[in-house]
Design a protein around this motif. Structure first.
Motif, PDB file in Angstrom:
ATOM      1  N   LYS A 146       9.793 -19.202  -7.250  1.00 43.57           N
ATOM      2  CA  LYS A 146      10.821 -18.348  -6.664  1.00 43.57           C
ATOM      3  C   LYS A 146      10.163 -17.524  -5.565  1.00 43.57           C
ATOM      4  N   VAL A 147      10.454 -17.876  -4.316  1.00 47.55           N
ATOM      5  CA  VAL A 147       9.859 -17.201  -3.162  1.00 47.55           C
ATOM      6  C   VAL A 147      10.968 -16.495  -2.394  1.00 47.55           C
ATOM      7  N   LYS A 148      10.719 -15.261  -2.015  1.00 45.27           N
ATOM      8  CA  LYS A 148      11.710 -14.466  -1.283  1.00 45.27           C
ATOM      9  C   LYS A 148      11.066 -13.893  -0.030  1.00 45.27           C
ATOM     10  N   PHE A 149      11.721 -14.114   1.118  1.00 48.03           N
ATOM     11  CA  PHE A 149      11.258 -13.552   2.383  1.00 48.03           C
ATOM     12  C   PHE A 149      12.020 -12.254   2.653  1.00 48.03           C
ATOM     13  N   TYR A 150      11.318 -11.284   3.213  1.00 52.57           N
ATOM     14  CA  TYR A 150      11.907  -9.961   3.419  1.00 52.57           C
ATOM     15  C   TYR A 150      11.703  -9.499   4.858  1.00 52.57           C
ATOM     16  N   ASP A 151      12.799  -9.088   5.480  1.00 47.75           N
ATOM     17  CA  ASP A 151      12.739  -8.539   6.836  1.00 47.75           C
ATOM     18  C   ASP A 151      12.649  -7.016   6.734  1.00 47.75           C
ATOM     19  N   PHE A 152      11.505  -6.531   6.281  1.00 41.03           N
ATOM     20  CA  PHE A 152      11.309  -5.102   6.045  1.00 41.03           C
ATOM     21  C   PHE A 152      10.800  -4.410   7.309  1.00 41.03           C
ATOM     22  N   PRO A 153      10.963  -3.080   7.355  1.00 44.24           N
ATOM     23  CA  PRO A 153      10.265  -2.311   8.383  1.00 44.24           C
ATOM     24  C   PRO A 153       8.772  -2.244   8.054  1.00 44.24           C
ATOM     25  N   LEU A 154       8.004  -1.647   8.915  1.00 50.03           N
ATOM     26  CA  LEU A 154       6.573  -1.478   8.667  1.00 50.03           C
ATOM     27  C   LEU A 154       6.383  -0.568   7.457  1.00 50.03           C
ATOM     28  N   LEU A 155       5.698  -1.075   6.418  1.00 51.90           N
ATOM     29  CA  LEU A 155       5.589  -0.350   5.159  1.00 51.90           C
ATOM     30  C   LEU A 155       4.300   0.448   5.045  1.00 51.90           C
ATOM     31  N   ARG A 156       3.224  -0.043   5.616  1.00 46.00           N
ATOM     32  CA  ARG A 156       1.930   0.637   5.547  1.00 46.00           C
ATOM     33  C   ARG A 156       1.317   0.677   6.942  1.00 46.00           C
ATOM     34  N   GLU A 157       0.513   1.692   7.186  1.00 45.33           N
ATOM     35  CA  GLU A 157      -0.120   1.837   8.490  1.00 45.33           C
ATOM     36  C   GLU A 157      -0.976   0.622   8.825  1.00 45.33           C
ATOM     37  N   GLU A 158      -1.635   0.043   7.805  1.00 47.93           N
ATOM     38  CA  GLU A 158      -2.557  -1.063   8.058  1.00 47.93           C
ATOM     39  C   GLU A 158      -1.838  -2.401   8.225  1.00 47.93           C
ATOM     40  N   HIS A 159      -0.525  -2.458   8.021  1.00 47.97           N
ATOM     41  CA  HIS A 159       0.206  -3.709   8.162  1.00 47.97           C
ATOM     42  C   HIS A 159       0.478  -4.024   9.629  1.00 47.97           C
ATOM     43  N   VAL A 160       0.889  -5.270   9.877  1.00 45.60           N
ATOM     44  CA  VAL A 160       1.216  -5.725  11.231  1.00 45.60           C
ATOM     45  C   VAL A 160       2.717  -5.561  11.437  1.00 45.60           C
ATOM     46  N   ALA A 161       3.097  -4.824  12.474  1.00 46.82           N
ATOM     47  CA  ALA A 161       4.490  -4.391  12.629  1.00 46.82           C
ATOM     48  C   ALA A 161       5.457  -5.558  12.781  1.00 46.82           C
ATOM     49  N   HIS A 162       5.097  -6.591  13.529  1.00 44.20           N
ATOM     50  CA  HIS A 162       6.066  -7.660  13.805  1.00 44.20           C
ATOM     51  C   HIS A 162       6.182  -8.678  12.672  1.00 44.20           C
ATOM     52  N   GLN A 163       5.277  -8.650  11.702  1.00 44.35           N
ATOM     53  CA  GLN A 163       5.291  -9.657  10.659  1.00 44.35           C
ATOM     54  C   GLN A 163       6.239  -9.272   9.527  1.00 44.35           C
ATOM     55  N   PRO A 164       6.958 -10.256   8.980  1.00 45.47           N
ATOM     56  CA  PRO A 164       7.834  -9.990   7.825  1.00 45.47           C
ATOM     57  C   PRO A 164       6.994  -9.885   6.552  1.00 45.47           C
ATOM     58  N   TYR A 165       7.667  -9.891   5.410  1.00 46.99           N
ATOM     59  CA  TYR A 165       6.994  -9.807   4.118  1.00 46.99           C
ATOM     60  C   TYR A 165       7.502 -10.941   3.227  1.00 46.99           C
ATOM     61  N   VAL A 166       6.706 -11.258   2.195  1.00 43.98           N
ATOM     62  CA  VAL A 166       7.088 -12.336   1.291  1.00 43.98           C
ATOM     63  C   VAL A 166       6.497 -12.043  -0.089  1.00 43.98           C
ATOM     64  N   GLY A 167       7.237 -12.414  -1.111  1.00 38.71           N
ATOM     65  CA  GLY A 167       6.770 -12.280  -2.491  1.00 38.71           C
ATOM     66  C   GLY A 167       7.204 -13.496  -3.286  1.00 38.71           C
ATOM     67  N   ALA A 168       6.514 -13.751  -4.394  1.00 34.96           N
ATOM     68  CA  ALA A 168       6.820 -14.922  -5.218  1.00 34.96           C
ATOM     69  C   ALA A 168       6.752 -14.551  -6.683  1.00 34.96           C
ATOM     70  N   GLN A 169       7.507 -15.278  -7.483  1.00 38.39           N
ATOM     71  CA  GLN A 169       7.517 -15.054  -8.927  1.00 38.39           C
ATOM     72  C   GLN A 169       7.742 -16.400  -9.601  1.00 38.39           C
TER      73      GLN A 169
END
Length: 622
Positions: A314-337
């Motif tokens: 189960k993979v979910k893609f997320y169009d989140f805003p920038l969550l942490r200072e060290e993250h890359v602003a233009h990249q989305p997020y993804v999680g799996a379970q």
């Protein structure tokens, strides 16, 4: 237990281990009692290994396998002498003698190029034998077989120098000796996993730990005995003897044992090195053969470890805003379970139907769930104590935290609202009210500039995810974010063609580059002109209380201000500062006359993203 080949050697006349009494010459016919070419080793038991003997609930005689006659699970064993023989042959040694070696090897790993000595050393430790050169051959001998060959007295020693003693004994300090020995090995009864066992010395003042990594498949009970013997041997051999013998004692060689009587005190020593010159300079170590006497029989049954089969992830893609200072602003997020978790989930990308390249590995399961209550709109910029939210977790636990821990970034989560937008929240309290069911309260709402999601509530059944280290960013360049890439994902140990792999083509909006909405919008009239001002917000670097000014967060400062008439835009003003003038002339041109109030929407602009989120306010001329 040896395998069939090794058993057969006991009956084969040309074998080094052959004993005449095992297979005598017949007095009635030409040949041995049993023709070794017609010896077959078998067990009349068809139960498969390791199901038998592991499943003792099915078969009550499983414990008997440990000492029984079964060959199942043992046919791959090899005699220690056979393994050493094969290693020496592989290294093109031809002059060696190994009949004294006893022991059984279940498995041995040589995983790289190494000298023959290095290939043999793990076996020497595991079976306590030494290799030495004698009569032009390499010979091997167990230390437990180092019976005393000679009893010496001081009169038989050679004086090398007048000022030097006949016999010098050095005793190692306790601090130089190990208190424990840790051995890492391959556990043949636990699906061949690496495992470490420890043996300890019960006396002595030392904290040293001896370690060894043995690439040998071994029984854990035998390894425990080996660790104990190793540390005990280290203490038993703590004394080193240094003396010289006459050339007439040429028969003595390394691994031989001697006893030396000094003033009525007998020292049992094992020769470790001889240097032949005018006399024979001997180095030796003290030895206690009782150390090697312990006989251990395995008491551990093998496990019946069946391979785990994994289905789709189960993979979910997320169009989140920038969550942490060290993250890359233009990249989305993804999680799996996935249950069971396969260790990692692999994500591959391709612009077409083939040519997939590995993009990301997700190494931990994300804590996902589903809301079991409606999550209504709430206040932004202050605590929301009015709403509660029930979440049924598919995996993982939630916990309550203190405010200072929350302010440090913990208990960050995302909820998908009915308009398809993600709200980023933080919560103080997580109370377990059912099986994997939590009630959350004490929220900070619309974090990361996600107040646009609040236009609609999050209904029951909405997706929930706790944002921690399991939520990762895929590796995408700014240009790739806008492409319709195919994503193929599944358990990392499988190939792309495995049925568990799925394909998806998600779209991303570079949400992390979207400017936040301006706040604290107000207006002041001056001679009919309306001066509209606001305070900007920053996507990054704006959380510090020590800043005199909010960081810009964009390459240039630029805003657009829409003057609204209901849902229609009457005029768009532009500004490069945090204020703009809506002149009386423009008001009359737009409305026919100055109005008592105006509704405005203010957007900060990004050179890459364009308009950010809007800040809206109605300004009244009091």
């Amino acid at each position: 237990m040896p395998c069939g080949k090794e058993i057969n050697q006991f009956f084969t006349p040309n074998s080094e281990t052959f004993d005449e009494t095992n297979n005598p010459q017949s007095s009635q016919y030409q040949g041995r009692m049993v023709d070794h070419e017609r010896i077959y080793i078998y067990t009349w038991d068809a139960r498969p290994f390791p199901a038998f003997p592991a499943n003792t609930e099915i078969w009550g005689d499983g414990e008997n396998w440990l000492k029984g006659h079964w060959l199942t699970g043992r046919t791959g064993n090899i005699a220690l002498s056979s393994l050493v023989n094969q290693i020496l042959q592989d290294y093109q040694f031809t002059k060696f003698d190994i009949p004294e070696l006893d022991g059984i090897i279940t498995g041995y790993v040589i995983d790289r190029i190494m000298p023959a000595r290095d290939a043999l050393q793990p076996l020497e430790l595991a079976h306590f034998f030494d290799s030495f050169e004698s009569e032009g051959q390499i010979k091997f001998r167990h230390r437990s077989k180092s019976e005393t060959n000679l009893e010496l007295t001081p009169d038989q020693l050679v004086e090398v120098k007048k000022e030097s003693p006949l016999f010098e004994l050095t005793r190692a300090q306790e601090s130089e000796l190990p208190r424990s020995a840790k051995i890492t090995f391959i556990d043949g009864k636990q699906d061949y996993k690496n495992r470490t066992l420890e043996g300890q010395q019960t006396v002595g003042k030392t904290n040293r730990v001896a370690t060894a990594d043995l690439p040998i498949v071994m029984d854990p009970d035998l390894v425990q005995s080996l660790a104990n013997k190793w540390v005990h041997e280290s203490w038993a051999s703590r004394e080193e003897g240094n003396f010289a013998l006459p050339p007439s004692m040429m028969a003595l060689e390394p691994t031989d044992s001697i006893s030396l009587n000094l003033n009525g005190n007998t020292k049992n020593l094992r020769i470790t090195e001889i240097n032949d010159q005018a006399s024979r300079a001997v180095l030796s170590k003290s030895i206690d053969l009782n150390v090697y006497d312990e006989t251990i029989n395995s008491a551990t049954l093998p496990t019946n470890t069946l391979p785990t089969l994994y289905g789709p992830s189960k993979v979910k893609f997320y169009d989140f805003p920038l969550l942490r200072e060290e993250h890359v602003a233009h990249q989305p997020y993804v999680g799996a379970q996935q249950k069971p978790w396969p260790g990692s989930v692999a994500l591959y990308t391709s612009p077409g139907e083939d040519g997939y390249q590995l993009n990301t590995l997700l190494n931990a399961p994300a804590r996902m769930g589903t809301t079991q209550s409606v999550f209504n709109n709430g206040p932004v910029g202050r605590w929301d104590y009015g709403n509660t939210l029930q979440v049924q977790m598919d995996f993982g636990e939630l916990s309550s935290i203190e405010q200072n821990v929350l302010f440090a970034g913990s208990n960050l989560a995302a909820i998908e609202h009915d308009n398809g937008l993600w709200e980023i929240i933080q919560f103080l309290n997580a109370n377990l009210i059912g099986e994997n069911l939590y009630e959350l309260s004490g929220f900070l709402r619309a974090q990361g500039g996600t107040e646009d999601a609040l236009a609609q509530p999050a209904s029951t059944g909405a997706h929930f995810i706790l944002i921690d280290e399991a939520v990762a960013q895929p590796n995408l360049t700014l240009e790739e974010v806008g492409l319709n890439l195919n994503w193929r994902y599944g358990p990392a140990q499988y190939t792309l063609g495995h049925p568990s792999f799925q394909t998806e083509t998600p779209t991303f909006t570079k949400r992390g580059l979207k400017p936040f909405s301006p706040v604290h919008i107000k207006g002041n009239y001056n001679n009919g002109d309306l001066l509209i001002s606001w305070i900007r917000r920053s996507r990054s670097g704006g959380d510090s209380w020590e800043l005199n000014e909010i960081p810009l967060g964009e390459e240039t400062e630029s805003y657009e201000i829409d003057v609204m008439d209901g849902g229609s835009v009457i005029r768009t003003l532009q500004s490069t500062t945090t204020s703009v003038t809506y002149s009386e002339t423009d008001q009359i041109a737009d409305w026919g006359a100055a109005q008592s109030s105006y509704t405005v929407r203010i957007y900060q602009l990004s050179e890459i993203y364009g308009r950010g989120s809007s800040g809206e306010a109605t300004i009244t001329n009091l």
